[in-house]
Design a protein around this motif. Sequence first.
Motif, PDB file in Angstrom:
ATOM      1  N   SER A 129       0.780  -1.130  -0.046  1.00 60.87           N
ATOM      2  CA  SER A 129       0.050   0.007  -0.112  1.00 60.87           C
ATOM      3  C   SER A 129       0.863   1.175   0.031  1.00 60.87           C
ATOM      4  O   SER A 129       0.284   2.323  -0.138  1.00 60.87           O
ATOM      5  CB  SER A 129      -1.140  -0.159   1.150  1.00 60.87           C
ATOM      6  N   GLY A 130       2.206   1.047   0.327  1.00 60.81           N
ATOM      7  CA  GLY A 130       3.067   2.417   0.163  1.00 60.81           C
ATOM      8  C   GLY A 130       3.014   2.992   1.514  1.00 60.81           C
ATOM      9  O   GLY A 130       2.424   2.717   2.400  1.00 60.81           O
ATOM     10  N   ASP A 131       3.637   4.144   1.245  1.00 63.14           N
ATOM     11  CA  ASP A 131       3.962   5.310   2.298  1.00 63.14           C
ATOM     12  C   ASP A 131       3.838   6.682   1.815  1.00 63.14           C
ATOM     13  O   ASP A 131       4.825   7.530   1.613  1.00 63.14           O
ATOM     14  CB  ASP A 131       5.382   5.053   3.025  1.00 63.14           C
ATOM     15  N   LEU A 132       2.699   7.066   1.361  1.00 63.86           N
ATOM     16  CA  LEU A 132       2.519   8.181   0.611  1.00 63.86           C
ATOM     17  C   LEU A 132       3.126   9.673   1.303  1.00 63.86           C
ATOM     18  O   LEU A 132       3.624  10.570   0.725  1.00 63.86           O
ATOM     19  CB  LEU A 132       1.195   8.575   0.167  1.00 63.86           C
ATOM     20  N   ALA A 133       2.860   9.542   2.804  1.00 67.36           N
ATOM     21  CA  ALA A 133       3.165  10.799   3.782  1.00 67.36           C
ATOM     22  C   ALA A 133       4.579  10.969   3.868  1.00 67.36           C
ATOM     23  O   ALA A 133       5.104  12.173   3.792  1.00 67.36           O
ATOM     24  CB  ALA A 133       2.673  10.359   4.915  1.00 67.36           C
ATOM     25  N   ASN A 134       5.506   9.891   3.405  1.00 63.68           N
ATOM     26  CA  ASN A 134       6.956  10.224   3.576  1.00 63.68           C
ATOM     27  C   ASN A 134       7.481  10.049   2.197  1.00 63.68           C
ATOM     28  O   ASN A 134       8.774   9.749   2.083  1.00 63.68           O
ATOM     29  CB  ASN A 134       7.394   9.197   4.487  1.00 63.68           C
ATOM     30  N   ALA A 135       7.043   9.514   1.178  1.00 60.81           N
ATOM     31  CA  ALA A 135       7.434   9.223  -0.222  1.00 60.81           C
ATOM     32  C   ALA A 135       8.147  10.626  -0.912  1.00 60.81           C
ATOM     33  O   ALA A 135       7.506  11.326  -0.981  1.00 60.81           O
ATOM     34  CB  ALA A 135       6.440   8.795  -1.043  1.00 60.81           C
ATOM     35  N   PRO A 136       9.363  10.184  -1.329  1.00 63.77           N
ATOM     36  CA  PRO A 136       9.952  11.240  -2.016  1.00 63.77           C
ATOM     37  C   PRO A 136       9.849  11.172  -3.748  1.00 63.77           C
ATOM     38  O   PRO A 136       9.392  10.147  -4.064  1.00 63.77           O
ATOM     39  CB  PRO A 136      11.652  11.092  -1.778  1.00 63.77           C
ATOM     40  N   ILE A 137       9.950  12.057  -4.189  1.00 65.81           N
ATOM     41  CA  ILE A 137       9.899  11.977  -5.839  1.00 65.81           C
ATOM     42  C   ILE A 137      11.428  12.013  -6.292  1.00 65.81           C
ATOM     43  O   ILE A 137      12.100  13.027  -5.721  1.00 65.81           O
ATOM     44  CB  ILE A 137       9.210  13.195  -6.288  1.00 65.81           C
ATOM     45  N   TYR A 138      11.813  11.073  -6.943  1.00 62.10           N
ATOM     46  CA  TYR A 138      13.473  11.056  -7.340  1.00 62.10           C
ATOM     47  C   TYR A 138      13.565  11.690  -8.312  1.00 62.10           C
ATOM     48  O   TYR A 138      13.068  11.496  -9.633  1.00 62.10           O
ATOM     49  CB  TYR A 138      13.677   9.360  -7.509  1.00 62.10           C
ATOM     50  N   ASN A 187       8.964  17.256  -1.061  1.00 58.74           N
ATOM     51  CA  ASN A 187       9.790  16.036  -0.578  1.00 58.74           C
ATOM     52  C   ASN A 187      10.608  15.554  -1.872  1.00 58.74           C
ATOM     53  O   ASN A 187      10.019  14.501  -2.351  1.00 58.74           O
ATOM     54  CB  ASN A 187       9.071  14.977   0.044  1.00 58.74           C
ATOM     55  N   ILE A 188      11.467  16.168  -2.234  1.00 55.97           N
ATOM     56  CA  ILE A 188      12.333  15.580  -3.553  1.00 55.97           C
ATOM     57  C   ILE A 188      13.621  15.092  -3.160  1.00 55.97           C
ATOM     58  O   ILE A 188      14.362  15.824  -1.956  1.00 55.97           O
ATOM     59  CB  ILE A 188      12.452  16.805  -4.752  1.00 55.97           C
ATOM     60  N   GLN A 189      14.105  13.970  -3.696  1.00 54.91           N
ATOM     61  CA  GLN A 189      15.655  13.676  -3.541  1.00 54.91           C
ATOM     62  C   GLN A 189      16.170  13.936  -5.038  1.00 54.91           C
ATOM     63  O   GLN A 189      15.560  13.505  -5.849  1.00 54.91           O
ATOM     64  CB  GLN A 189      15.407  12.056  -3.371  1.00 54.91           C
ATOM     65  N   ALA A 190      17.138  14.976  -4.851  1.00 48.47           N
ATOM     66  CA  ALA A 190      17.593  15.284  -6.091  1.00 48.47           C
ATOM     67  C   ALA A 190      18.901  14.840  -6.384  1.00 48.47           C
ATOM     68  O   ALA A 190      20.057  14.662  -5.708  1.00 48.47           O
ATOM     69  CB  ALA A 190      17.665  16.984  -5.947  1.00 48.47           C
ATOM     70  N   PHE A 191      19.069  14.580  -7.723  1.00 48.87           N
ATOM     71  CA  PHE A 191      20.390  14.150  -8.353  1.00 48.87           C
ATOM     72  C   PHE A 191      20.744  15.006  -9.670  1.00 48.87           C
ATOM     73  O   PHE A 191      19.866  15.343 -10.469  1.00 48.87           O
ATOM     74  CB  PHE A 191      20.340  12.550  -8.354  1.00 48.87           C
ATOM     75  N   GLN A 192      22.033  14.809  -9.892  1.00 48.12           N
ATOM     76  CA  GLN A 192      22.342  15.061 -11.285  1.00 48.12           C
ATOM     77  C   GLN A 192      22.911  13.576 -11.918  1.00 48.12           C
ATOM     78  O   GLN A 192      23.810  13.041 -11.087  1.00 48.12           O
ATOM     79  CB  GLN A 192      23.768  16.023 -11.352  1.00 48.12           C
TER      80      GLN A 192
END
Length: 499
Positions: free
Chosen positions: A288-297, A426-431
């Motif tokens: 079912s996931g964990d939307l409250a803490n989910a990041p967008i990669y 809530n982003i997890q950011a990468f190059q």
Amino acid sequence: MRKFKLWILVSLIVVMSASGILVKKELAYADDPAPVTVYKDGDFTGTAQSFEVGFHDVNVLRSGVGNDTISSVRVAPGYRVTLYKDAKYSGDSYVLTRDAEWLDYFNDVTSSLKVEIIGAPALPVIAYADSPYGGVEQQFDVGEHNWDVINAGVGNDKISSMRVRPGYKVTLYKDHSFSGASKVLTEDAIYLFDFNDSVSSLKVEKISPVDAKSIAVPGNAYSDVSKRELLEAFAPRIWFAQGEVYFPSSVEYTFPYVDRYLNPTSGKYEHKTKTPLDPYNLKLPYFSGDLANAPIYSFWVEKEYQNIDLVYFQFSPYDLGKTVLGTEVGDHVGDWERVTVRLAKFEDNNTHYVKPVQVLYGSHSFSTVYPWDEVDKIDGTHLVAYSAFGSHGMWKDPGSHVYKDLVVVQLIDVTNQGTAWDTWNNIQAFQYFPNQRTGVGLGNPFPDWLSRDFENEASGAVYRFGNPRQGSFFGQPLLADGPTGPQDKGSLLNDVLLD
């Protein structure tokens, strides 16, 4: 000297053409002067044929390695080769910027190819015979270009897509001598629609690159901080469908419930659930996931032609398939879906700008691209995406979307406004660097599971994020293979295409 495979500058060629000056800098191995060499067999064996920068159609291949026979390729650093399934640089394509000892799904299917220098200077406008940005191409500088110039290059009435650098305008004409119906472009066009295969003359003019869509780069520098700020500025609002029960989570959220193991079939480390799955009872509570803490990669990926792709990946622990004749098929553990914003970057009066040009919505094994002006947005920059019920395919609009016709049923994605997820919170950011096949964190660590060292037990890399295929119903898997991750997708690995 030859034993050391030193890099040397072998030529600097200046070519004058009707469209302007093209400077080509060629680098190659001292003991193998060709930028690209193809082989009939895997592991760089069998009949070989070498290619210089340029276009090489099926007749050239037939004179050497053969048509539909290439199995491995060597690519010198600084070069890119695009393989095409069909003659005249058309059909499906496969891009390489490094050696490939085996071409996998592209084995024995190449009928034409193009060799380019990575980062080679390009003129302001590039016309292509195919969409998107494929087939024969021709570059144009500022000025007027009549039908005879076009016919000598891409071909009269043959243009299907175009690249237009910020700060330039191209006017297309359906008739020769700059007459007939006209169409103006000030940015890339993935398809020309009413002007497809009907351009007989064109004019290129210089204009001010700054317009209402232009955004000054924070701090006037492409720093890690400004890249993260821009990733946040364009991050999407994703609408989950009413009744959705399989929401996103972080990858780490799934770790207590999965094992990382060496799949003997792929020879790579993958994930599978600690709890064995009954093919007719496939659901586990953590799905079912964990939307409250989910990041967008979120990935900053710099590409050719002064483009930047902002790629946003949503990870979900589970993907719900479709019901066919009363049986649920095509479910899979782990799910990656994406949307991408393409930016054009430019400089004006010593100020760095970016301009949103296109948006890609990824749905299952295909994607759809729209001009930036045609998508809904929040606060001017946050694009809106709709995640399909259960399967999470990304769509531009709410509704019922038929994406495949089977003999007995249509496969349909349903999207509507159920739960809104404002991903910029809530982003997890990468190059990510396509030609190096790796990346760095932008204000957060770069996780081990994003590595491509799939065969190393100690690396933490994950090739597939879910269980292997299980069960069958009329040839369709009850449980499909888990998906590969972002580091195995063309959106990060292809240094040109909006993929």
